[in-house]
Scaffold this active site. Sequence first.
Site, short mmCIF file in Angstrom:
data_model
loop_
_atom_site.label_atom_id
_atom_site.label_comp_id
_atom_site.label_asym_id
_atom_site.label_seq_id
_atom_site.Cartn_x
_atom_site.Cartn_y
_atom_site.Cartn_z
N ARG A 25 0.85 -1.20 0.00
CA ARG A 25 0.00 0.00 0.00
C ARG A 25 0.89 1.24 0.00
NH1 ARG A 25 -1.45 1.56 4.60
NH2 ARG A 25 -2.35 -0.38 5.37
N TYR A 83 -15.55 17.62 -15.66
CA TYR A 83 -15.87 16.20 -15.74
C TYR A 83 -16.96 15.87 -14.70
CZ TYR A 83 -15.35 11.15 -15.32
OH TYR A 83 -15.59 9.81 -15.25
N ASP A 124 -6.39 19.29 -14.13
CA ASP A 124 -6.74 17.97 -14.64
C ASP A 124 -6.31 17.94 -16.11
OD1 ASP A 124 -7.98 15.76 -15.77
OD2 ASP A 124 -9.80 15.93 -14.56
N LYS A 152 -7.38 6.94 -19.28
CA LYS A 152 -7.64 7.44 -20.62
C LYS A 152 -6.38 7.33 -21.51
CE LYS A 152 -11.45 8.27 -18.45
NZ LYS A 152 -11.80 9.55 -17.83
C1 LIG Z 1 -12.33 9.99 -16.58
C2 LIG Z 1 -11.98 11.31 -16.05
C3 LIG Z 1 -11.79 11.51 -14.67
C4 LIG Z 1 -12.00 10.42 -13.66
O1 LIG Z 1 -11.06 9.39 -13.80
P1 LIG Z 1 -11.37 7.86 -13.43
O2 LIG Z 1 -10.10 7.18 -13.78
O3 LIG Z 1 -12.54 7.44 -14.25
O4 LIG Z 1 -11.69 7.84 -11.97
C5 LIG Z 1 -11.43 12.78 -14.26
N1 LIG Z 1 -11.27 13.81 -15.12
C6 LIG Z 1 -11.45 13.63 -16.46
C7 LIG Z 1 -11.27 14.81 -17.36
C8 LIG Z 1 -11.82 12.40 -16.96
O5 LIG Z 1 -12.00 12.25 -18.27
#
Ligand SMILES: *Cc1c(COP(=O)(O)O)cnc(C)c1O
Length: 385
Positions: free
Chosen positions: A51, A103, A175, A200
Amino acid sequence: MDSKDAKFGTKAIHGGLTHDLATGAIMTPIYQTSTYVQRAPGDHYGYEYSRTANPTRTALESNLASIENGKHGLCFASGLAAIDAVIKTLKPGDEVISTNDLYGGTYRIFTKIFEDFGIKFHFVDMMDVKNIEAKINENTKLIWAETPTNPMCNIIDIKAVGEIAKKYGILYGVDNTFASPYLQNPLDLGADLVMHSVTKYLGGHSDVVMGALVVNDDALAEKLAFIQNSSGAVPGPMDSFLVLRGIKTLHVRMQRHSENGKAVAEYLRNHPKVEKVYWPGFEDHPNHLVAKSQMRDFGGMMSFVVKGANLEATQKLVSSFKVFTLAESLGGVESLAGHPASMTHAAIPKEEREKTGVTDSLIRLSVGIEDKDDLIADLARALEA
Ligand SMILES: *Cc1c(COP(=O)(O)O)cnc(C)c1O
């Protein structure tokens, strides 16, 4: 290979990594272990419990830091777990200023989880930085930006927001999921912290859910590592390995995503049935110059509206593609289509989302790296029907 001077593709493959010192294995091994032998109590080989740290995860964390031009990388079980860790650096009474075109899951964790813990969130249009300044008070502890925004592909000026954050001494996070570190590096533009949904583009193959943070400041990294270990939302070694493998082709994939994205965006824009295409690469996109100044290319994310299509017609259209697959998520090698109003952004109240343009007739595309002729033929056939 850890040179700050190396170019992106070299860092994607080698940054922060060495071959395995025990065996010479050229690829980072999957250290599928929860615990580690100690020679005597407290006398260990650098790892105690997975962890806290695991060698496969550590390799990925250094590689991520390298490609984001940061000092410290931290991986989490999902993008939202990474955001959760950032908000846990705050206290009740603290305030956060965030973009209003956010998001859906980020909006949900802010408003449905952390508001109950006494943290206040403001959602503003960050394309005009004056809107940020208008909400700043002595409780403001975090500015949270996302660019390009999801799904409207608006562009926020990372540097301009950073100047405000700096002026008031407020922590500034970006982000960077939609752009990926190949297209844009927010730490170089004044951000304190970069967040990714690794799920992604970084993973890139739609087979892993993971999140990451990259920072430069040692004290901030220590605080986040404490939360990472204390809250425990960490990814396993197998997933860390898959992402390390994904990142090795990030630059090549992003080049093709951008090339295909341009072809698809231009095709849609010239189609008589399409009313509007939102893609930052268009010269008449309202923030095109900002996009050009802070991004290496424009990527494969876009949204569009079909002329006169109501909810039913739009849902029918997104369900009729054959090469584009109807699914949530983005950034994988395969092209995906989504209907934000009923899928990714269903958690945002209708009045809120329509204010930013997320109407029932909006379709979002994540253009993959297939042959662009097949992608365009798919759109042509579906739009004809
Ligand atoms: C998918 C996404 C998230 C969240 O990420 P997860 O891996 O699904 O928890 C946050 N910000 C953006 C812009 C995203 O596309």
